[in-house]
Design a protein around this motif. Structure first.
Motif, short mmCIF file in Angstrom:
data_model
loop_
_atom_site.label_atom_id
_atom_site.label_comp_id
_atom_site.label_asym_id
_atom_site.label_seq_id
_atom_site.Cartn_x
_atom_site.Cartn_y
_atom_site.Cartn_z
N VAL A 58 0.87 -1.18 0.00
CA VAL A 58 0.00 0.00 0.00
C VAL A 58 0.91 1.24 0.00
CG1 VAL A 58 -1.80 1.26 1.23
CG2 VAL A 58 -1.78 -1.23 1.31
N SER A 59 0.51 2.30 -0.69
CA SER A 59 1.35 3.50 -0.76
C SER A 59 1.44 4.17 0.61
CB SER A 59 0.79 4.48 -1.79
OG SER A 59 -0.43 5.04 -1.33
N LYS A 61 1.75 7.31 1.29
CA LYS A 61 0.95 8.54 1.33
C LYS A 61 -0.49 8.26 1.77
CE LYS A 61 -0.17 12.58 -1.50
NZ LYS A 61 -0.09 13.20 -2.84
N SER A 62 -1.04 7.11 1.30
CA SER A 62 -2.45 6.81 1.63
C SER A 62 -2.61 6.26 3.05
CB SER A 62 -3.01 5.80 0.62
OG SER A 62 -2.39 4.54 0.77
N CYS A 66 -3.62 7.90 9.04
CA CYS A 66 -4.76 7.01 9.28
C CYS A 66 -4.72 6.44 10.70
CB CYS A 66 -4.75 5.84 8.30
SG CYS A 66 -5.12 6.28 6.60
N GLN A 70 -9.04 2.88 10.27
CA GLN A 70 -9.00 3.29 8.86
C GLN A 70 -8.06 2.41 8.04
OE1 GLN A 70 -7.91 7.36 9.70
NE2 GLN A 70 -9.97 8.13 9.26
N HIS A 74 -8.80 -0.08 4.71
CA HIS A 74 -8.14 0.41 3.50
C HIS A 74 -8.43 -0.52 2.32
CE1 HIS A 74 -5.14 2.06 0.82
NE2 HIS A 74 -4.84 3.00 1.70
N GLN A 76 -6.93 -1.05 -0.48
CA GLN A 76 -5.78 -1.68 -1.15
C GLN A 76 -5.14 -2.78 -0.30
OE1 GLN A 76 -3.02 1.43 -2.21
NE2 GLN A 76 -4.48 2.48 -3.54
#
Length: 369
Positions: A58-59, A61-62, A66, A70, A74, A76
């Motif tokens: 998972v990136s 940034k994302s 969190c 969250q 996610h 992804q």
């Protein structure tokens, strides 16, 4: 005014210096071979390095910013990883567990460490390290200890068992003519057969602890494999499976004890036959044998389309007495492991449940002039 400017300049230099140090340490954390995640006291992810993002797929940034809830939602993040993260989260909070051992989808093993408390000012630091190689070394050492112990046991009891068996066999043969007259020759035959089977188990038991030193001869690998296929053809025919040899046009030679190496290959092929005996018809059992080389070794690959093995079975595969067969002794593969090791080679196994298994026997190549 000059004093104020000088103070501001000093403050700016101090800030820049602090920022440089911070950037330096962040850069180090970014490129560690361990994965790192840092949650603040509110449960928000404030830092994640490159390695951890790769592991989660998972990136970064994302994920940054969190909460744990969250992250678990996610889109992804795979279902498998969500289950693992949730289990770690619960065990950390409820049981205050600091160390977690994990196995990923590809079978690699990881150690996750949780650091919190006063030294972290309420933050939680999660670090993950790949310990597969350490586990492999640990398992090899454990296996070698078991083999050494097996050697001591076998040396002390083998003759004590064999001597009475030899005596019993001799007396049964003396009694056999009388049993034939009574129409009970079948009893004598069964007793002799079972004594011979007991002797075979003792022999296998002795060999598993210390196979004899290899009496090496240079041999062509294709001719060795052809002979193995010929020896297994009749059994394969009876079991309704195919044994296919993919021949390589390149000349391949190894210096081995032919009898011992043949024993190893036959043992693996027979295990493959047991793994595919449930298959029949058009989608029947298939065993494929091939050989190829690299700069140092010849690799003999034996694959089947049978049941395959789970991670737990693979972990204990070469341990003495470990077997998944009802009538197995669990000594065949431990003997094979020691034989190949005595030849300065190694055995690797790849297996997936429901898809099949591949054994790779690697032995030093002999370059012919």
């Amino acid at each position: 005014m000059g004093d104020i400017q000088e103070t501001l300049l000093q403050s700016l230099e101090a800030f820049q210096s602090t920022q440089l140090v911070k950037n330096k340490y962040e850069n180090i954390l970014e490129h560690l071979d361990s994965g790192i995640m840092l949650f603040d006291s509110e449960g928000v992810l404030t830092f994640i390095n490159v390695q951890m993002a790769k592991l989660l797929e998972v990136s970064r940034k994302s994920l940054t910013g969190c909460t744990m809830v969250q992250i678990l939602r996610h889109p992804q993040l795979s279902r498998y990883k969500k289950k693992k993260i949730l289990r770690i989260y619960r065990e950390t909070l409820i049981h205050r567990k600091k160390y977690h051992e994990l196995t990923d989808e590809s079978g690699r093993q990881w150690l996750l460490t949780v650091t919190d408390g006063d030294q972290m000012d309420g933050d939680y630091l999660f670090s993950v390290k790949d310990v597969s190689d350490f586990k492999q070394i640990e398992q090899t050492a454990y296996r070698n200890d078991k083999l050494a112990m097996l050697g001591k046991i076998s040396a002390s009891i083998a003759h004590e068992i064999r001597n009475p068996l030899t005596a019993i066999r001799g007396f049964i043969q003396l009694l056999r003519p009388h049993l034939i007259k009574l129409g009970k020759d079948e009893y004598a035959r069964i007793i002799l057969m079972e004594i011979d089977r007991a002797n075979d188990i003792i022999y296998e038991f002795l060999n598993s602890s210390k196979p004899s030193a290899p009496q090496t001869t240079v041999i062509s690998v294709p001719s060795l494999l052809k002979e193995v296929v010929l020896l297994t053809e009749s059994e394969a025919l009876m079991k309704g499976c195919q044994v296919i040899l993919h021949e390589d046009s390149l000349p391949l030679h190894i210096s081995v004890d032919v009898k011992q190496i043949k024993q190893v290959i036959l043992n693996i092929v027979k295990n493959a036959m047991d793994a595919i005996d449930h298959l029949s018809g058009e989608n029947g059992g298939l065993i494929e044998i091939r050989a190829h080389r690299d700069q140092k070794n010849v690799h003999i690959c034996i694959s089947d389309n049978g049941r395959g093995m789970d991670h737990n079975t693979l972990t204990h595969l070469f341990d003495p007495f470990f077997t998944t067969k009802e009538s197995g002794t669990g000594l065949g593969l431990s003997v094979s492991y020691r034989i190949i090791k005595n030849h300065k080679g190694y055995i690797a196994v790849n297996s997936t449940v429901g898809e099949g298994t591949e054994f790779i026997i690697s032995l030093p190549i002999v370059e012919m002039a």
